[in-house]
Design an enzyme around this catalytic site. Structure first.
Site, PDB file in Angstrom:
ATOM      1  N   TRP A  50      65.067  86.164 -73.698  1.00 42.23           N
ATOM      2  CA  TRP A  50      64.243  85.162 -73.073  1.00 42.23           C
ATOM      3  C   TRP A  50      62.864  85.198 -73.476  1.00 42.23           C
ATOM      4  O   TRP A  50      62.259  86.184 -74.035  1.00 42.23           O
ATOM      5  CB  TRP A  50      64.183  85.785 -71.588  1.00 42.23           C
ATOM      6  CG  TRP A  50      65.141  85.507 -70.643  1.00 42.23           C
ATOM      7  CD1 TRP A  50      65.955  86.831 -70.134  1.00 42.23           C
ATOM      8  CD2 TRP A  50      65.968  84.379 -70.321  1.00 42.23           C
ATOM      9  NE1 TRP A  50      66.995  86.236 -69.366  1.00 42.23           N
ATOM     10  CE2 TRP A  50      67.005  84.809 -69.720  1.00 42.23           C
ATOM     11  CE3 TRP A  50      65.800  82.979 -70.703  1.00 42.23           C
ATOM     12  CZ2 TRP A  50      68.040  83.928 -69.049  1.00 42.23           C
ATOM     13  CZ3 TRP A  50      66.840  82.049 -70.053  1.00 42.23           C
ATOM     14  CH2 TRP A  50      67.892  82.565 -69.372  1.00 42.23           C
TER      15      TRP A  50
ATOM     16  N   LYS B 123      65.933  80.540 -74.093  1.00 43.37           N
ATOM     17  CA  LYS B 123      66.630  81.830 -74.513  1.00 43.37           C
ATOM     18  C   LYS B 123      66.953  81.568 -75.904  1.00 43.37           C
ATOM     19  O   LYS B 123      67.840  80.768 -76.082  1.00 43.37           O
ATOM     20  CB  LYS B 123      67.874  81.743 -73.586  1.00 43.37           C
ATOM     21  CG  LYS B 123      68.455  83.317 -73.573  1.00 43.37           C
ATOM     22  CD  LYS B 123      69.579  83.406 -72.640  1.00 43.37           C
ATOM     23  CE  LYS B 123      69.709  84.846 -72.282  1.00 43.37           C
ATOM     24  NZ  LYS B 123      70.887  85.200 -71.432  1.00 43.37           N
TER      25      LYS B 123
HETATM   26  P1  AMP Z   1      70.215  87.386 -68.944  1.00 45.49           P
HETATM   27  O1  AMP Z   1      69.563  87.953 -67.604  1.00 45.49           O
HETATM   28  O2  AMP Z   1      69.518  87.774 -70.186  1.00 45.49           O
HETATM   29  O3  AMP Z   1      71.630  88.213 -68.838  1.00 45.49           O
HETATM   30  O4  AMP Z   1      70.501  86.016 -68.767  1.00 45.49           O
HETATM   31  C1  AMP Z   1      71.238  85.564 -67.988  1.00 45.49           C
HETATM   32  C2  AMP Z   1      71.391  83.896 -67.994  1.00 45.49           C
HETATM   33  O5  AMP Z   1      72.042  83.280 -69.037  1.00 45.49           O
HETATM   34  C3  AMP Z   1      71.945  83.290 -66.792  1.00 45.49           C
HETATM   35  O6  AMP Z   1      70.949  83.171 -65.445  1.00 45.49           O
HETATM   36  C4  AMP Z   1      72.192  81.887 -67.333  1.00 45.49           C
HETATM   37  O7  AMP Z   1      70.875  81.321 -67.467  1.00 45.49           O
HETATM   38  C5  AMP Z   1      72.557  82.144 -69.041  1.00 45.49           C
HETATM   39  N1  AMP Z   1      74.008  82.295 -68.766  1.00 45.49           N
HETATM   40  C6  AMP Z   1      74.655  83.417 -68.755  1.00 45.49           C
HETATM   41  N2  AMP Z   1      75.858  83.166 -69.140  1.00 45.49           N
HETATM   42  C7  AMP Z   1      76.085  81.729 -69.058  1.00 45.49           C
HETATM   43  C8  AMP Z   1      77.269  81.009 -69.377  1.00 45.49           C
HETATM   44  N3  AMP Z   1      78.582  81.294 -69.454  1.00 45.49           N
HETATM   45  N4  AMP Z   1      76.909  79.655 -69.522  1.00 45.49           N
HETATM   46  C9  AMP Z   1      75.789  79.167 -69.196  1.00 45.49           C
HETATM   47  N5  AMP Z   1      74.657  80.127 -69.356  1.00 45.49           N
HETATM   48  C10 AMP Z   1      74.926  81.440 -69.029  1.00 45.49           C
END
Ligand code: AMP
Length: 509
Positions: A403, A398
């Site tokens: 991603w 990421k």
């Molecule tokens: P997205 O689908 O692009 O919103 O990404 C979601 C992913 O971001 C989650 O499954 C985590 O891997 C990462 N993520 C989101 N919030 C956090 C957080 N507070 N701490 C660590 N990783 C996070």
């Protein structure tokens, strides 16, 4: 501070909530003249503006589906999401017309394009229409929105939400963020500005919550530190949300220290909240709190204790939101002890989680294995019930909130020459971008590493030129190793590659 709550877009557009309501009717009528009726799909490619907010309401309320197109993907991926999602019309800002021109000959269906220039075309288009539209009632389970998330395989996956899910998520956000006493969270007298692109999970759903609460809203258009800081100052913005990279960009902005940011509360999500960012924000008077969720969860799952001003607590992934059943489990779905150290996968249930990926039964079944949505994130629960995300099971990188599929980077590298025996793409922690891709490569003993490196770089450049990858997918480094660790079944052991690599990094620093 504004004396009445309005909806503001950039520096030269503002409207009352009454006007907003009328314009939703005008947009619906204008779409009707383009042939849009119930069950059709409308794509949007625009910056974060009042127009986008109008689309958030008008399109689903017509019974049509709003497809928010991620304009940050590579041209090939944007094409994929359009062909897979199948919009009947796409509203396009002039800045995205070159991209549309590049791919439109490969659209797999007839799509009516609605070019809106830099916004004046939209105003002309809707101004002709009546503001009265008879929005009819329909099944709450009808699909309201669709967008794509890039994952472990090369192709993005379609995630959709029904009206019921969006309404319940909005209520969940309001219950989770607006019921705190005092000046924390999001309240009617806050000034709200989203800093998560509206194509990303409806700007994390906050535009719907802010509209429900009737707060003063500010839409920043294209994100530049100058515009954002100016709007914060002119409109008195008090509540925003973004990924860490955007916050760093603002803090590095030229006018940052001249702007009073002491009333600004910001929710950081999409990645862990780094302590360096916290310190820097604190020195400007900004209050940061972490929240956790993902595209497939609409996205709200948990939020740090908003009352706390202890940086450690503020950075916690936090407490599950109302109506969220959040567990941390072993591979056989047994709960791990809530002792602040036993880790497992985070699995969840809530009334607003996506039911599955569009036209992808296999991935949907895997997502919902055992009756819980599998986040692919690893974490632990403390005794007090707060969550900490510590790692990721999903093999993705990421960077800056977007991603990148490690598999597709590995495929590009492998196809660059015949000397590569094994390659692993991993994310290296990065202050500014969260992670940056790095390739770990094992070559045959007789090969020339310099030549292999050149071949890989050339192959990535060629993929970039063909629009197959975005520029942030280009690896920062290529590291040659003697042997890439494998698992007992001969697969590359990414966990070990990452650990070894990070260990080496520590040694170097
Ligand atoms: P997205 O689908 O692009 O919103 O990404 C979601 C992913 O971001 C989650 O499954 C985590 O891997 C990462 N993520 C989101 N919030 C956090 C957080 N507070 N701490 C660590 N990783 C996070």
């Amino acid at each position: 501070m504004p004396d009445k709550n309005e909806i503001v877009s950039g520096s030269d557009f503002r409207m009352s909530y009454q006007t907003f309501y009328k314009r939703i009717g005008q947009l619906a009528n204008s779409l009707k003249t383009k042939g849009i009726i119930e069950n059709m799909r409308v794509g949007v490619m625009d910056w974060d503006t009042h127009r986008y907010l109008e689309c958030f309401f008008a399109i689903p309320m017509m019974g049509a589906t709003l497809q928010t197109i991620n304009v940050r993907l590579s041209a090939a991926q944007v094409l994929y999401t359009i062909n897979h999602g199948g919009p009947d019309v796409i509203i396009v800002h002039e800045d995205f017309m070159p991209l549309v021109e590049e791919i439109k000959s490969n659209f797999n269906r007839d799509i009516t394009l609605i070019p809106i220039g830099n916004g004046e075309g939209y105003e002309d288009w809707i101004s002709e229409s009546s503001s009265t539209y008879d929005f009819s009632d329909f099944d709450e389970n009808k699909t309201a929105t669709l967008f794509y998330t890039t994952g472990t395989t090369g192709n993005p996956k379609g995630v959709s939400y029904s009206h019921r899910q969006l309404v319940l998520h909005t209520l969940g956000l309001v219950a989770g963020f607006s019921t705190y006493s005092g000046d924390v969270g999001l309240h009617r007298d806050d000034v709200y500005m989203p800093l998560t692109p509206l194509f990303h999970v409806h700007g994390w759903g906050f535009p719907y919550a802010a509209t429900m609460l009737g707060v003063h809203q500010v839409y920043p258009g294209r994100y530049t530190p100058e515009t954002i800081l100016q709007l914060i100052s002119n409109e008195g913005v008090t509540f925003s949300h973004c990924v860490p990279t955007i916050m760093s960009m603002i803090l590095d902005g030229p006018n940052c220290s001249q702007t009073d940011l002491s009333k600004w509360k910001v929710i950081i999500g999409g990645a862990a909240l780094p302590s360096s960012l916290q310190e820097c924000a604190k020195s400007e008077g900004i209050s940061l709190h972490a929240a956790y969720g993902m595209s497939e969860t609409c996205p709200f799952l948990s939020v740090a204790d908003l009352h706390s001003d202890d940086p450690k607590v503020q950075a916690q992934s936090g407490f599950a939101g109302p109506l969220v059943d959040l567990r941390v489990v072993s591979p056989d779905m047994e709960d791990v002890p809530h002792d602040g150290e036993s880790t497992g996968e985070v699995v969840v249930r809530a009334p607003w989680l996506t039911k599955g990926y569009l036209k992808n039964a296999e991935a949907s079944d895997a997502l919902w294995a055992g009756g819980y949505l599998h986040t692919g994130d690893v974490g632990f629960l403390r005794q007090d019930g707060s969550l900490q995300i510590t790692d990721r099971l999903k093999d993705v990188i990421k960077t800056g909130g977007e991603w990148i599929s490690s598999l597709s980077l590995e495929n590009i590298a492998s196809s660059s020459c015949n000397h590569i025996e094994a390659v692993a793409a991993i994310g290296r922690p990065d202050e500014k971008w969260g992670e940056r891709p790095v390739l770990v490569v094992q070559v045959s003993p007789e090969s020339d590493q310099k030549e292999v490196q050149k071949n890989i770089i050339d192959e990535f450049q060629s993929c970039l030129e063909k629009g197959e990858i975005s520029k942030w997918a280009i690896p920062n480094d290529i590291i040659f190793v003697e042997k890439i660790p494998k698992t007992s079944v001969g697969k590359i052991n990414k966990k070990v590659v990452r650990e070894d690599f990070l260990k080496n990094l520590d040694l170097k620093s």
